[in-house]
Design a protein around this motif. Structure first.
Motif, short mmCIF file in Angstrom:
data_model
loop_
_atom_site.label_atom_id
_atom_site.label_comp_id
_atom_site.label_asym_id
_atom_site.label_seq_id
_atom_site.Cartn_x
_atom_site.Cartn_y
_atom_site.Cartn_z
N HIS A 1 7.24 37.32 23.08
CA HIS A 1 7.65 36.62 24.45
C HIS A 1 6.38 35.75 25.33
CE1 HIS A 1 10.48 35.77 27.80
NE2 HIS A 1 9.66 36.31 28.34
N SER B 1 14.54 39.56 24.14
CA SER B 1 13.04 40.35 24.13
C SER B 1 12.19 39.15 23.59
CB SER B 1 13.05 41.69 23.84
OG SER B 1 14.09 42.34 24.26
N TYR C 1 12.24 35.28 22.53
CA TYR C 1 12.18 34.10 22.46
C TYR C 1 12.58 33.75 24.08
CZ TYR C 1 11.80 31.53 18.20
OH TYR C 1 11.30 30.92 17.05
N GLY C 2 13.64 34.59 24.70
CA GLY C 2 13.60 34.58 25.94
C GLY C 2 14.96 33.61 26.31
#
Length: 439
Positions: free
Chosen positions: A194, A265, A267-268
């Motif tokens: 991330h 958690s 890539y977002g």
């Protein structure tokens, strides 16, 4: 000890798996296994209370590096608590039914594999490290395959081979997708990934789209996402009822859990939506919802109908993930946990019917409700929950998922949810199934 509850549960499951392979006291294995999962469930409840009181906590660096157990949060503890509670109920049911499917000499091996598989499931739920997660995922698939391989009265060699082939293919695609992420970002866990993607460059869009697509497809094969569910219905129709309940209610849920970790958690939400991967997951989720229900309507075998129902119900989870906002992830997690409980109850009910009547063919189950009113009552309660009758978990999922789709600005999924609910009601309808069983 409460803080180290997840570690203790993994160790307890692995030690007991070793013990089962060494003991000849088959009559005690059911009770020991059920007791272990009940203890693990209680421990996780204490863990849940501890986190609510003192907040999420960190493990020492050694445990973080070895298992990837970094932050123990309420969500991960809640998920594993529901899993343990459900498995304890399945184990109790197995005490009365498993010997009717499996030779008693094979029962220790069956339970050893089950405990190893659930230890790996615990690791997947809590770990944030790619290597640990992937190794545990492989162990889950291989343990499930060897459990299926244990000789039972209804052999299905082709279905077993198809299960192994397709799931290994899914694992391969997941490996390639994760390897591409690690190669590009040098990240070894979701937090690092991330952070690395915060500096995302537009020229890398195709690369990250491809890597995530491979992960989604790989997880979709293992998690019966449309159109990769061919290995599942025939297999679940022939496996022993306790194993069908374990695989459908718990094991198969690992794929959407890993997908949630990657999307939210890793890539977002922002990047996942920017790459338009959310739209792909919405389309595949809708296809799973509709195709699973349509296939279920035409089944004459009750276990196969329920297997197709699993495909449809998991479609709601994938649709919720694809909505691509925090509301969606909450609904996805709620639907996943609700399905764990209801699907286990349904499979155990059907298993009880089979043991009394000797068949799961719907037409031959006429009158079983008079013989087993409590069993059919449990089946009916799970069925109407999945249809979406108010107050029950299925209604809560459909209502909130509908609100989530409106929040995302799209109304098409809303109509699909309505159509899917009608299809659910069709194959669980009173005059087609429940009335037939009671008459």
């Amino acid at each position: 000890m409460i803080r180290y509850g997840p570690i203790f549960c993994v160790v307890l499951l692995l030690v007991s798996a070793f013990y089962f392979q060494r003991t000849k006291r088959v009559h005690m294995i059911h009770q020991i296994s059920g007791g272990i999962f009940f203890i693990a469930f209680i421990l996780m409840l204490f863990n849940f209370y501890y986190i609510n009181a003192y907040g999420a906590y960190l493990y020492p660096s050694f445990l973080s590096q070895v298992l990837g157990f970094k932050v123990i949060s309420t969500l991960s503890v809640l998920v594993i608590s529901v899993f343990y509670m459900t498995i304890a109920a399945i184990t109790w049911f197995s005490n009365y039914s498993l010997r009717k499917y499996i030779d008693p000499s094979k029962i220790p091996t069956y339970y050893s594999l089950m405990h190893i598989m659930n230890a790996a499931i615990t690791i997947v739920v809590f770990t944030d490290t790619f290597v640990t997660l992937y190794v545990a995922y492989v162990i889950i698939i291989m343990a499930a395959y060897h459990m299926i391989q244990i000789k039972n009265k209804v052999a299905a060699p082709y279905e077993k081979l198809r299960f192994l082939t397709m799931n290994l293919f899914g694992l391969f695609l997941l490996f390639v997708g994760l390897a591409m992420m690690v190669y590009k970002t040098h990240a070894m866990d979701f937090e690092m990934l991330h952070a690395a993607l915060n500096t995302f460059q537009s020229e890398d869009a195709n690369y990250y789209t491809l890597s995530m697509t491979l992960c989604i497809v790989g997880l979709g094969v293992n998690g019966v996402l449309f159109p990769f569910f061919a290995w599942m219905p025939d297999l679940f129709a022939t496996t022993p009822a306790p194993l069908s309940a374990q695989l459908s209610a718990v094991t198969i849920k690992i794929s959407p859990i890993v997908m949630m970790k990657l999307v939210f958690s890793g890539y977002g939400i922002t990047l996942f939506n920017a790459l338009h991967l959310n739209s792909v997951l919405v389309i595949l989720g809708i296809a799973s919802m509709l195709s699973g229900s349509i296939f279920a309507i035409h089944q004459q075998d009750l276990k196969k109908m329920i297997a197709y129902s699993t495909i449809s119900q998991l479609g709601y989870v994938y649709l919720a993930i694809g909505i691509g906002n925090e509301y969606g992830i909450r609904i996805a997690l709620y639907q996943l946990l609700a399905h764990v409980v209801t699907k286990a109850a349904i499979y155990m009910s059907v298993g009880s019917m089979y043991e009394q009547v000797g068949t799961t063919e719907i037409k031959r189950l006429k009158g079983v409700g008079k013989q087993l009113p409590i069993t059919l009552g449990c089946f009916a309660l799970g069925a109407i929950s999945m249809v979406g009758i108010p107050i029950l978990p299925g209604f809560i999922t459909k209502w909130n998922l509908s609100l989530a789709t409106l929040t995302s600005g799209s109304v098409i999924p809303l109509f699909v949810i309505l159509i899917s609910a009608i299809l659910n009601a069709t194959y669980y309808s009173t005059d087609y199934n429940q009335w037939l069983f009671w008459s």
